[in-house]
Every structure is written in C-alpha cells, then in structure tokens.
Design an enzyme around this catalytic site. Sequence first.
Site, PDB file in Angstrom:
ATOM      1  N   SER A 184       0.822  -1.206   0.000  1.00 19.53           N
ATOM      2  CA  SER A 184       0.000   0.000   0.000  1.00 19.53           C
ATOM      3  C   SER A 184       0.859   1.261   0.000  1.00 19.53           C
ATOM      4  CB  SER A 184      -0.958  -0.044   1.191  1.00 19.53           C
ATOM      5  OG  SER A 184      -1.964   0.937   1.095  1.00 19.53           O
ATOM      6  N   ASP A 276     -10.504  -3.757  -4.430  1.00 17.59           N
ATOM      7  CA  ASP A 276      -9.710  -2.751  -3.722  1.00 17.59           C
ATOM      8  C   ASP A 276      -9.898  -1.406  -4.405  1.00 17.59           C
ATOM      9  OD1 ASP A 276      -7.748  -1.181  -2.530  1.00 17.59           O
ATOM     10  OD2 ASP A 276      -6.091  -2.514  -3.020  1.00 17.59           O
ATOM     11  N   HIS A 306      -8.157  -5.038  -0.357  1.00 22.51           N
ATOM     12  CA  HIS A 306      -6.932  -4.352   0.036  1.00 22.51           C
ATOM     13  C   HIS A 306      -6.355  -4.983   1.303  1.00 22.51           C
ATOM     14  CE1 HIS A 306      -4.203  -0.922  -0.089  1.00 22.51           C
ATOM     15  NE2 HIS A 306      -4.315  -0.837   1.238  1.00 22.51           N
TER      16      HIS A 306
END
Length: 334
Positions: A184, A276, A306
């Site tokens: 991320s 996501d 995610h």
Amino acid sequence: MASKSTAGATSDRPVPTTMTTNLHPAVAAYLADSAAMGLRPYVDLAPADARTQFASVMAARLGADHQPRPMAEVVDRTAAVDGRDIPLRLYRPSTSTANRPVMPTVVFFHGGGWVIGDLDTHDALCRRIADGLPAVVVAVDYCRAPEAPFPAPVEDAAAATRWVAAHVAELGGDPDALVVAGDSAGAAMATVVARRARDTGTPRLAAQLLLYPVTDLTMSHASYVEMGTGYGLTAETMAWFIDHYAGPVEDPDASPMAAEDLAGLPAAVVTTADLDPLRDEGDAYARRLADAGVPTVHHRHGGLIHAYALMETVPIAMEAIADDLSALRGVLAA
C-alpha cells in the site's frame, strides 16, 4: 485465483484477464468479523488513536495463542544516516537454498496510509516474506504523518535503503540481490526509492515488490467509486490518509504515476486486488512499467480486498502472497 501477466522490453504490456468481482466467502467472513468488532472509522479518530486501534485489531486477528513464524534471528537495529536514527527490524530465516547460500535482502516499508502501521503490525508479513523467498528482510520504521508529513517518510525510506545497501554483507545478504518492497503506502515509497536509485546510480537494486500500491493521490480512478465502500479500505479513509500526509498530487515522490519516465527501473512484481479501491491505479502503474520496458509481473487477485497480505487467518489470501513471492523468486533468478 489471480490473473497473471509478465512483460518486459520486448513483450506486450500486462493487461490482466477480466476477473470476477465476487467476494471470496472467506474474505466476506473476515469483513463480517471486522464489522462485529464495532471499530470506529479512522476518519473519526485522531491519528494516535487510529494507530492504537489498528495495532489492536492486527493483534486480535492473530489471536492470543498465535505463535510467530520461527526465524533464525529477529533483531531490532538502528540505521544512523543523514543525521537521524531510523529504527529497523532484521529478519533472518531458518531456511536457505543450496544454489543461493547468500540470500537476497528485502528492504520493506509497511503500509498504513503513511499514518498508521508499524513494525509490529507487519511482523507476520515480514516473517512470511523472509521464510517464503527465502531472504533477509529489513523492515523500516519510518516516520509517520501528520507529525512528519510528506516528504519525510520518503526520505526515511530512501536513507534506510542506502544504509542497508552499505551494510548488506554484514546483514548476511547478497549485494547483487537487493530488493525494495512494501504494501500500500509502503509500496508507494518503494517505487520512489527505486526511481531515485536509478537516477543516482546507487544503490543498485535487483527488483521491487509492490503489493497493492498507492500510485495516484488524485483518487480519480473508477475503482474508487466501484470499491470505495464495503470492502475494508474506503475512499473516505484514503482521503483521510492523504489529507494527513499532505503530499502534492503532482509530485512523483507522492504520486508515482506522475513520474514522466519509468524506463530503467528494476524488475517489478506488482499486485492488485480485484475488490480494492486502489486496484485501477495499481493496474495502471504495472502497465506503465511494462510500456517503459521494465520486466514486470502483474498479479491481479480475484475475490480479494486491500491488505490481503496481512490476512494471516484467511487461507486464500495467504495463497495469494505465496504466489506473489514465487513471482519474485522468478524475477531474482532471471
């Protein structure tokens, strides 16, 4: 499970096969458990309280009886570089390979929107990477926003990578197999470190592992609308992270998609999750890498959300990260 595409200087860009948008039942159960915890939205919390909540959730997910994956060594270190001390955690796995007595070294930057997350929240993932490659993993406890907004976390990431490169032999790693990795927001920083290393010629990187990366702070991709609520990470939470980070969206050190030239970057494994909000920007970045001639493996995992790499109790998610690490092994062996 996942569509996979491999591309390089002489190959077509990766365009993932259309995947189902059905949520895997195990992931649906994971989200239901999260809802039952009665967690407060991060946007309603002060950053310090958000960090505490995230750490508590990660610990609760593992369970009171959780036994960490065994390692030959786990030790906290400090990188004294550029006038500051950056905390690190070194993972040395028990496994090794006969054809690679000196293991790759992975410099890992944790996710959490530059605001939450730390060495402990990503401990299980770092152990899994160390054991799964196998590799020496050095996790970086970079400074976080809003106390240290953009570009301070990126500067910590770059400085820590330079320190690891200078000490790689001491750490037991292979100087010819240095990898930057992250999930991320951490993956976003890995892209910046890789680009800076290309531009300066040091350190020499062999690969980058980008797990569901943030690449575009404009939040303008369709997946923010399609997957912006109901799948864990929300568009509202991403806006909260970005507001605290305060990165200018036109700066490629904040939005890697804004970089004009991606040619000459190290080989990349880029992963995205079908459900996501960040899916489309990760897909787009993988295409740009391949279009620039960078050897690129792109996994788009169907049915996942995610932060799947942190979902230790969900077998389908652990199969996905195992698949991602297998791709990285292939990149390093090429």
